[in-house]
Design an enzyme around this catalytic site. Structure first.
Site, PDB file in Angstrom:
ATOM      1  N   TYR A  93      -4.665   4.152   6.189  1.00 23.06           N
ATOM      2  CA  TYR A  93      -5.279   2.986   7.291  1.00 23.06           C
ATOM      3  C   TYR A  93      -6.449   3.452   7.761  1.00 23.06           C
ATOM      4  O   TYR A  93      -7.395   2.826   8.076  1.00 23.06           O
ATOM      5  CB  TYR A  93      -4.345   2.827   8.288  1.00 23.06           C
ATOM      6  CG  TYR A  93      -3.009   2.033   7.803  1.00 23.06           C
ATOM      7  CD1 TYR A  93      -3.086   0.660   7.795  1.00 23.06           C
ATOM      8  CD2 TYR A  93      -1.914   2.510   7.515  1.00 23.06           C
ATOM      9  CE1 TYR A  93      -2.132  -0.183   7.331  1.00 23.06           C
ATOM     10  CE2 TYR A  93      -0.693   1.641   7.092  1.00 23.06           C
ATOM     11  CZ  TYR A  93      -0.674   0.209   7.158  1.00 23.06           C
ATOM     12  OH  TYR A  93      -0.047  -0.524   6.533  1.00 23.06           O
TER      13      TYR A  93
ATOM     14  N   LYS B 120       0.997  -1.176  -0.089  1.00 25.32           N
ATOM     15  CA  LYS B 120      -0.126   0.122   0.029  1.00 25.32           C
ATOM     16  C   LYS B 120       0.656   1.158   0.078  1.00 25.32           C
ATOM     17  O   LYS B 120       2.250   1.156   0.460  1.00 25.32           O
ATOM     18  CB  LYS B 120      -0.897   0.025   1.096  1.00 25.32           C
ATOM     19  CG  LYS B 120      -0.385  -0.267   2.523  1.00 25.32           C
ATOM     20  CD  LYS B 120       0.836   0.407   3.191  1.00 25.32           C
ATOM     21  CE  LYS B 120       0.558   1.945   3.308  1.00 25.32           C
ATOM     22  NZ  LYS B 120       2.028   2.442   4.118  1.00 25.32           N
TER      23      LYS B 120
HETATM   24  P1  NAD Z   1      12.229   1.788   2.543  1.00 25.24           P
HETATM   25  O1  NAD Z   1      12.661   3.088   2.019  1.00 25.24           O
HETATM   26  O2  NAD Z   1      12.812   1.252   3.796  1.00 25.24           O
HETATM   27  O3  NAD Z   1      12.665   0.771   1.416  1.00 25.24           O
HETATM   28  C1  NAD Z   1      12.481   0.972   0.073  1.00 25.24           C
HETATM   29  C2  NAD Z   1      13.214  -0.173  -0.710  1.00 25.24           C
HETATM   30  O4  NAD Z   1      13.055   0.200  -1.795  1.00 25.24           O
HETATM   31  C3  NAD Z   1      14.895   0.087  -0.328  1.00 25.24           C
HETATM   32  O5  NAD Z   1      15.315  -1.254  -0.291  1.00 25.24           O
HETATM   33  C4  NAD Z   1      15.494   0.795  -1.437  1.00 25.24           C
HETATM   34  O6  NAD Z   1      16.858   0.545  -1.718  1.00 25.24           O
HETATM   35  C5  NAD Z   1      14.696   0.436  -2.683  1.00 25.24           C
HETATM   36  N1  NAD Z   1      14.529   1.254  -3.777  1.00 25.24           N
HETATM   37  C6  NAD Z   1      14.803   0.859  -4.889  1.00 25.24           C
HETATM   38  N2  NAD Z   1      14.736   1.929  -5.724  1.00 25.24           N
HETATM   39  C7  NAD Z   1      14.841   2.992  -5.048  1.00 25.24           C
HETATM   40  C8  NAD Z   1      14.619   4.483  -5.339  1.00 25.24           C
HETATM   41  N3  NAD Z   1      14.789   4.838  -6.498  1.00 25.24           N
HETATM   42  N4  NAD Z   1      14.514   5.394  -4.381  1.00 25.24           N
HETATM   43  C9  NAD Z   1      14.340   4.829  -2.929  1.00 25.24           C
HETATM   44  N5  NAD Z   1      14.431   3.599  -2.798  1.00 25.24           N
HETATM   45  C10 NAD Z   1      14.401   2.555  -3.716  1.00 25.24           C
HETATM   46  O7  NAD Z   1      10.714   1.739   2.592  1.00 25.24           O
HETATM   47  P2  NAD Z   1       9.656   0.837   3.260  1.00 25.24           P
HETATM   48  O8  NAD Z   1       9.337   1.445   4.262  1.00 25.24           O
HETATM   49  O9  NAD Z   1      10.351  -0.478   3.337  1.00 25.24           O
HETATM   50  O10 NAD Z   1       8.183   1.086   2.235  1.00 25.24           O
HETATM   51  C11 NAD Z   1       8.389   0.284   0.999  1.00 25.24           C
HETATM   52  C12 NAD Z   1       6.767   0.335   0.677  1.00 25.24           C
HETATM   53  O11 NAD Z   1       6.240  -0.689   1.653  1.00 25.24           O
HETATM   54  C13 NAD Z   1       6.211   1.574   0.624  1.00 25.24           C
HETATM   55  O12 NAD Z   1       5.059   1.444  -0.552  1.00 25.24           O
HETATM   56  C14 NAD Z   1       5.197   1.545   2.079  1.00 25.24           C
HETATM   57  O13 NAD Z   1       4.104   2.255   1.797  1.00 25.24           O
HETATM   58  C15 NAD Z   1       5.105   0.072   2.242  1.00 25.24           C
HETATM   59  N6  NAD Z   1       4.958  -0.257   3.683  1.00 25.24           N
HETATM   60  C16 NAD Z   1       3.883  -0.810   4.169  1.00 25.24           C
HETATM   61  C17 NAD Z   1       3.796  -1.121   5.306  1.00 25.24           C
HETATM   62  C18 NAD Z   1       2.533  -1.902   5.858  1.00 25.24           C
HETATM   63  O14 NAD Z   1       2.388  -1.979   7.121  1.00 25.24           O
HETATM   64  N7  NAD Z   1       1.959  -2.644   5.110  1.00 25.24           N
HETATM   65  C19 NAD Z   1       4.724  -0.677   6.382  1.00 25.24           C
HETATM   66  C20 NAD Z   1       5.855   0.025   5.884  1.00 25.24           C
HETATM   67  C21 NAD Z   1       5.822   0.249   4.525  1.00 25.24           C
END
Ligand code: NAD
Length: 376
Positions: free
Chosen positions: A230, A145
């Site tokens: 949410y 999401k």
């Molecule tokens: P994060 O920044 O920790 O991770 C993002 C990942 O994408 C990293 O590994 C990064 O290296 C990679 N990536 C690849 N290309 C990139 C670019 N051009 N710029 C930036 N990062 C790049 O983020 P996250 O918190 O893990 O979130 C990722 C997704 O998961 C989002 O869509 C977020 O909304 C979703 N999320 C969902 C929940 C949930 O409870 N369902 C919780 C957290 C995050």
């Protein structure tokens, strides 16, 4: 030595975890009386292989441990642009080199039978591209999401999955969480009478201007896209129906050096056809995590409502008491079962697109300072 992430062999059928009258399927994929296969028929897998795309904080902190608890699926591969992460994950989680991809050779997943499901855990603006490419590679997809950054992208993702005959699900983990399921039951089945008002908040402090979350090009929006979603979801599964009108106002910007590109906070109201109203708030400069409901004959409160664990709740009838679950493990196991049994997921792409329509309308209302009607 048997790899640590080897699918665990279990031969239970239809064992369910019953929660408050709602049933969370947790059965595995094969029976012990294995029928004879035709020679050209692929054997059914006992556990489907999942590839995580993007090894950031959610993939590492939540999905990886959840995949150690799942019964119907297991970690089979990774997609990362960082070679050092690939090395580390291969070693720690016994992932063969053949199941490690980067963003350039990602499409070669098509040739890899170990991987059945691709889980897109990238910044929001990358969800559409990596979901569509996975679908074209013939893989079922779970996309985090918010589903995408526009309704058009959601439409394209759904179309690509349909064309390639693969299933699409959104990472809406709270549809597998007992306290939130109870709220859905109370609201939708009018257990305490018809719902009159809903209120919710989901906020946290984000102070790093380098995070992709505060750059519109990567995130598509601020806290509403990230965590306010949410609250929108909570209102919709309480009501079991879609809003017909939204109105919204942006909050004051207290940190202009960070919030140049996305909102710092936003308040919104969803109106439903029966006159019920949901009020939501979300911010990157506050803390808040609740979902409350008021019905004709009673009320309920969840606080925290949207956390990974430790959700707590009470109703006008007393304290709620449900077992702690691993939401992500239940969510992924359920999707694996849907894929294996070719049945629809409870959190499909269409739900992600519905939410994107509502979020788009909320931004439109705040931008234009007037209510926006929604047609379904
Ligand atoms: P994060 O920044 O920790 O991770 C993002 C990942 O994408 C990293 O590994 C990064 O290296 C990679 N990536 C690849 N290309 C990139 C670019 N051009 N710029 C930036 N990062 C790049 O983020 P996250 O918190 O893990 O979130 C990722 C997704 O998961 C989002 O869509 C977020 O909304 C979703 N999320 C969902 C929940 C949930 O409870 N369902 C919780 C957290 C995050």
């Amino acid at each position: 030595m048997k790899p640590k992430n080897q699918p665990r062999r279990k031969f239970l059928i239809n064992s369910t975890l019953a929660v408050s009258g709602l049933s969370l399927g947790s059965s595995v994929l094969m029976s012990c009386n294995k029928p004879q296969r035709k020679a050209n028929e692929k054997p059914k897998k006992e556990s489907l292989g999942v590839a995580l795309v993007g090894l950031g904080s959610y993939a590492t902190g939540q999905l990886l441990p959840a995949l150690q608890e799942t019964k119907n699926c297991h970690l089979a591969g990774i997609v990362t642009g960082t070679p050092s992460k690939a090395e580390e994950w291969m070693k720690k989680h016994n992932i063969p080199q053949a199941n490690v991809y980067n963003y350039d050779n990602y499409d070669q997943l098509a040739k890899n039978d170990d991987i059945d499901i691709v889980y897109v855990v990238l910044p929001n603006s990358m969800h559409a591209e990596y979901t569509i490419r996975a679908a074209k590679a013939g893989k079922h997809v779970i996309c985090e999401k918010p589903m995408a950054v526009s309704v058009k992208e959601c439409e394209d993702m759904i179309a690509a999955c349909k064309e390639n005959n693969v299933q699409l699900s959104i990472g809406y983990r709270l549809h597998f969480e007992p306290y939130n399921l109870k709220v859905a039951e109370l609201g939708q089945q009018e257990k305490l009478g018809a719902v009159k008002n809903i209120s919710g908040a989901h906020s946290f402090h984000l102070n790093d201007p380098k995070r992709w979350r505060v750059h519109h090009k990567m995130s598509g929006g601020g806290p509403l896209m990230d965590v306010g979603i949410y609250v929108v979801q909570g209102a919709l599964y309480t009501m079991g129906q879609n809003p017909i009108e939204v109105s919204a106002q942006y909050g004051k910007i207290t940190k202009p050096e960070i919030f140049k590109d996305v909102e710092e906070s936003i308040d919104f109201t969803l109106k439903f056809a029966n006159g019920s109203v949901a009020q939501g708030t979300t911010s990157y400069q506050d803390s808040g995590n609740f979902l409350n409901g008021e019905a004709e004959n009673g009320w309920w409160k969840l606080q925290p409502a949207y956390a990974y664990g430790g959700i707590s709740g009470e109703t006008s009838e007393g304290k709620m008491d449900f077992p702690e679950v691993n939401q992500q493990a239940l969510q992924m196991d359920d999707f694996a079962l849907c894929v294996a049994q070719n049945k629809p997921t409870r959190v499909p792409g269409e739900m992600g697109m519905r939410d994107m329509k509502i979020i788009t309308a909320i931004y439109e209302s705040a931008d234009q300072n007037k209510p926006v009607k929604l047609q379904w």
